[in-house]
Design an enzyme around this catalytic site. Sequence first.
Site, short mmCIF file in Angstrom:
data_model
loop_
_atom_site.label_atom_id
_atom_site.label_comp_id
_atom_site.label_asym_id
_atom_site.label_seq_id
_atom_site.Cartn_x
_atom_site.Cartn_y
_atom_site.Cartn_z
N SER A 311 0.83 -1.21 0.00
CA SER A 311 0.00 0.00 0.00
C SER A 311 0.86 1.25 0.00
CB SER A 311 -0.92 0.00 1.23
OG SER A 311 -1.95 -0.96 1.08
N GLY A 313 3.91 1.72 -1.18
CA GLY A 313 4.54 1.95 -2.47
C GLY A 313 3.57 2.51 -3.49
N ASP A 317 3.59 6.09 -5.50
CA ASP A 317 3.41 6.22 -6.95
C ASP A 317 2.45 7.37 -7.27
OD1 ASP A 317 5.05 4.32 -8.16
OD2 ASP A 317 3.63 2.71 -7.84
N ALA A 677 -21.51 -2.64 -0.83
CA ALA A 677 -21.43 -1.60 -1.86
C ALA A 677 -20.72 -2.14 -3.10
CB ALA A 677 -20.70 -0.38 -1.33
N GLU A 717 -17.39 -7.08 -15.18
CA GLU A 717 -17.78 -6.93 -13.78
C GLU A 717 -17.41 -5.55 -13.23
OE1 GLU A 717 -17.63 -9.53 -9.70
OE2 GLU A 717 -15.78 -9.38 -10.84
N SER A 887 -22.69 -11.45 -9.39
CA SER A 887 -21.28 -11.82 -9.40
C SER A 887 -21.13 -13.17 -8.72
CB SER A 887 -20.46 -10.73 -8.71
OG SER A 887 -19.08 -11.03 -8.77
N CYS A 1136 -10.12 12.82 18.40
CA CYS A 1136 -9.40 11.57 18.15
C CYS A 1136 -7.98 11.67 18.68
CB CYS A 1136 -9.47 11.20 16.67
SG CYS A 1136 -9.09 9.45 16.39
N HIS A 1261 -15.35 11.69 15.05
CA HIS A 1261 -14.89 12.72 14.11
C HIS A 1261 -16.05 13.52 13.53
CE1 HIS A 1261 -10.59 11.62 13.56
NE2 HIS A 1261 -10.99 10.39 13.82
N GLU A 1263 -15.80 16.42 12.17
CA GLU A 1263 -15.29 17.15 11.00
C GLU A 1263 -15.34 16.33 9.73
OE1 GLU A 1263 -11.66 14.81 12.21
OE2 GLU A 1263 -13.50 15.56 13.11
#
Length: 1296
Positions: A311, A313, A317, A677, A717, A887, A1136, A1261, A1263
Amino acid sequence: MEILRGSPALSAFRITKLLSRCQDAHLPVSDIYAEYVHFADVSAPLSADEHARLQRLLQYGPSLPEHPPAGRLLLVTPRPGTISPWSSKATDIAHNCGLSQILRLERGLAFSIQGPNLNEGQWKQLAALLHDRMMETVFTDLQQAEQLFSHHQPAPVQRVDILGQGRSALEQANIKLGLALAQDEIDYLLTAFTGLGRNPTDIELYMFAQANSEHCRHKIFNADWVIDGVAQPKTLFKMIKNTFEHTPDYVLSAYKDNAAVMEGSQVGRFYATAEKGIYDYHQEEAHILMKVETHNHPTAISPWPGAATGSGGEIRDEGATGRGAKPKAGLVGFSVSNLRIPGFEQPWEENFGKPDRIVTALDIMTEGPLGGAAFNNEFGRPALLGYFRTYEERVNSHNGIELRGYHKPIMLAGGLGNIRADHVQKGEITVGAKLVVLGGPSMNIGLGGGAASSMASGQSDADLDFASVQRDNPEMERRCQEVIDRCWQLGEYNPILFIHDVGAGGLSNAMPELVNDGGRGGRFELRDILNDEPGMSPLEVWCNESQERYVLAVAPAQMALFDEICRRERAPYAVIGEATEEKHLLLNDRHFGNQPIDMPLDVLLGKTPKMLRDVTRLQAKGDALQRADISLAEAVKRIMHLPAVAEKTFLITIGDRTVTGMVTRDQMVGPWQIPVADCAVTSASLDSYYGEAMSLGERAPVALLDFAASARLAVGEALTNIAATQIGELKRIKLSANWMSAAGHPGEDAGLYDAVRAVGEELCPALEITIPVGKDSMSMKTRWQEGHEQREMTSPLSLVITAFARIEDVRRTVTPQLRTDKGDNALLLIDLGAGHNALGATALTQVYRQLGDKPADVRNVQQLAGFFNAMQRLVADQHLLAYHDRSDGGLLVTLAEMAFAGHCGVTVDIQSLGNDALAALFNEELGAVIQVRAEQRADVEKLLADHGLANCVHYLGRAVAGDTFDIRSGTDVVYSEKRSTLRLWWAETSWQMQRLRDNPDCADQEHQAKQDESDPGLNVKLTFDPAEDIAAPFILKQARPKVAVLREQGVNSHVEMAAAFHRAGFDAVDVHMSDLLAGRTDLQSFQTLVACGGFSYGDVLGAGEGWAKSILFNDRVRDEFEAFFHRPTTLALGVCNGCQMMSNLRELIPGAEHWPRFVRNLSDSFEARFSLVEVASSPSLFMQDMVGSRMPIAVSHGEGQVEVRDAAHLAALEQSHLVALRFVNNHGVVTEQYPANPNGSANGITAVTSVSGRATVMMPHPERVFRTVSNSWHPEEWGEDSPWMRMFRNARKQLG
């Protein structure tokens, strides 16, 4: 070396789990106690005062029962020669607290083991059980930890004698260094260096191997092909590029940068100006960048750091695109072999064995998702999308009967971000430009990642696997990203000319790539590279893969500005060279007075030998589905337990899904927060309804029968998953294609070619869809010895498609939640399989250990396009009540998931789908189920017919209130079950994984809560009108009081916090702790202070505690904070991480003496939930007219449990009426039950205030949800502002 005892390290349930693991391993251990122990490497002895300060600094975490260690010591520490992320961050805190003579802090875990009957062999077995051999070591004496700080002299460069020994010297180096060079590459190097008249150094060979590895050069995708004796006209990459040549529309950058870029929207991007530091909206194009990577090899070896750095790397990018960009939202995916959960093994899960050097699928899915989530969480990027597939079976595929599965896993990491229009293209690297490494120091880790990941598992030496493991420090990457943000926000004055991330191969790949892409050469000094391990050889310094680094070219005139930005953000950097006119690489080493690298760039990156793939096609075999043992009722239960189908809550709630305040569609749907979702959606800015969406498509098992069909289905898909958002025309969608294959395995190469051609030459051009970005991993095979038998586990060809699109209006997104509150309704199936109902390579065949023969496919490209266009019309016209694609698991699962989301029943009739109920319910042809109002059914069916779908539409039935799930065919009952029963079956896999990984009591409570049929879901009760803007009269006066939006390194929620205060009429000012410590800013000029959420210092010394102690241990800054809190006109809010920090400042805050501490959640896991809270009666000025209101709010924390000294402390807190918010369940009752109370706090407490009400701290949170669209669910009548906006307006009203 100083040794300081720490607090107890393991909760009671963790110790119980450890004892249970000992028992399972037949180790007679009667008791285990574990505590942290700290080691300090100091340059000079500490004074008594300094020692006391250090002791206090190292007191953190929950107060657990202590007892004197009894039994034998096993001390687990990071491996000597490595520096842990904990060490890096804890040392930073010590320095910021004035303890400059501490060279380094490190931490170990001291286990006291009572096992008098253990023999020495068993002690070794126990030590192996207690540590990760890839990351840690075990000592038996505290003094042995001195090895952690051992210092070595640098080793010199080595030369390979090709002039004397010729080719054999290169062949030996190839094996010794794990270079994975092909024979023609050895010939190439021999010719090149013989021509230069000198011997190459080990660093030059290593650099060549990394830069030219399959991982970095994509040789197979650039190869020439001969199939069945016939030369093929195009390379794989050219066929992918064909999609861009055919449809370049909306693509701004493709194939040439770290990520692709497409057109976005003109919006107000919210950030602080460089001159005054005041946040404001800036109208500009926010173009969309997209990237998806894989990190398979490291995840197989050590899952947490493998997935975390995967994640990390990919995030780099995105940030290193163009001249600097902003990562925004992420995705994570996993394909592994069968889980075989102990005590929950499934009928289709056979144990085929595995090699010792890799971990089990269960280990990967326990640790890997935590690593990926932890990096995204700490960096501050919401993870909104994912997939999880298991496959491991003996099947009759193209190559006959063999083992196919994911012993080498797929770990997918991707995401989208935004970039300014003027920064999409790289700039010009001028001669003399400074070449900079931004980020952490070099460490001896991750060596050989590029070459190692290019080999099939089992080909390389186990020690080289060991060497290629990496470590993660997301808080460092966040600091670097803040620097990049400050630079791109300067617009035309951006000091970054060129930027790349440092990934595989380390600087040996990144720096040559940087200067080569800029048309330059480079001259470097090895000893100017930041280096925490000076004993490394030149090869190790130049080639290690220390994470969280970027390479940049900066104009000399801009270096002072760049330095200022880096110092403020505390982001380390080093100028290590200059760009040269000549395209030559020269690396000097002043320590040894030599040049380890001195070579033309074209030797490294020039015309290396081109690969030729001469391969043969094999026909798929498969076997006809054997139905004799399949009962529909049993099939449903099995399929509900299959990980690809089953609920994935255990993978989702560990990941922050609300940070940025711009998430409008996460995985959790509706009032019951069901993870179904179809896609992820974000708003383009904090002031707009434009947005971005991304979805996944993946049907790998189908490749075992038909390579091309599998690839087509992946594209299809991805489209059916994203179709229920408002995109507009189909060509707006852009795809990332990630190809995983076992290259060289019989039949796979030709299958790969056919799959790429099916997508690149045929399907995507026909749909006018572009694939501007992608990645390949060509070594998806594992070999090992099982007894006397040589075994191989070969992955199916696996194409993962990610679709990205600009969204016209995020409010139009339709979810799978069935509605029974909209009058009579109709459920329609749109069957893009047009009645084929193929069952090959489906969930059904997998759970019965079969493959079948004929799989699903894209049956009609025009109908697929027509389907998408029809959905766009229905979405825009708001004719859809619910939408869910078909699916894994087929139609039955589609309907069940929609019913779960709606907490309702369905009654359907499948007679029109044919006489084969099994095929009708479980085929996985493309399609979707839509819910519409009954009175609009005819209009909808006509619209679908107008789009060429008349033969695909079937009326099924309707959603109904209650708990029924009835499927009939005419008058015959095909299947009938309670929806609640299906829901529990569907949840069991997640429950069992959660029990293994987290506190099992919490997992059991959550599973029990799912059985409450009377659960009304999330609901709202307000005691005020959220549409009323009580701050408006003060805003009209044009007076904007200043709020200090306070952040420390690692804080990540400051922008959305500033936006909330800005909307309420404040001037929100960006204030970094470095500004206060350096005296650049003080708190005198502010009337309000808000401490924001995130992971200050990565929470290494307790959440928020390191931040607080950097204030408490600095006299001037401590006085400044104390004066602010004592001023009678100020307001202070901590959210937090800011809440945790301010709770540790309670000695400075009047009326806060009863405040609790906030410690590790009871679940012992990071919790990201959309939780219901009630505003309690308290003096809080932020919530003064909200008392009695009940509404959901974003929760994202790992340490939010209230800790009080004792019962009397809790009673005093309650009697003082200082509790401002409490968690309540969906029935409105204050609760301590998980997950309604996600952290286990007593009396549901999650916010407290001071006696005056001027200082309030809260774990949730507000905000992140001040806009209605940012709420995972909300009542339809809410307007632009959610009720949480009232908190910020109350603050503005208070200041007058």
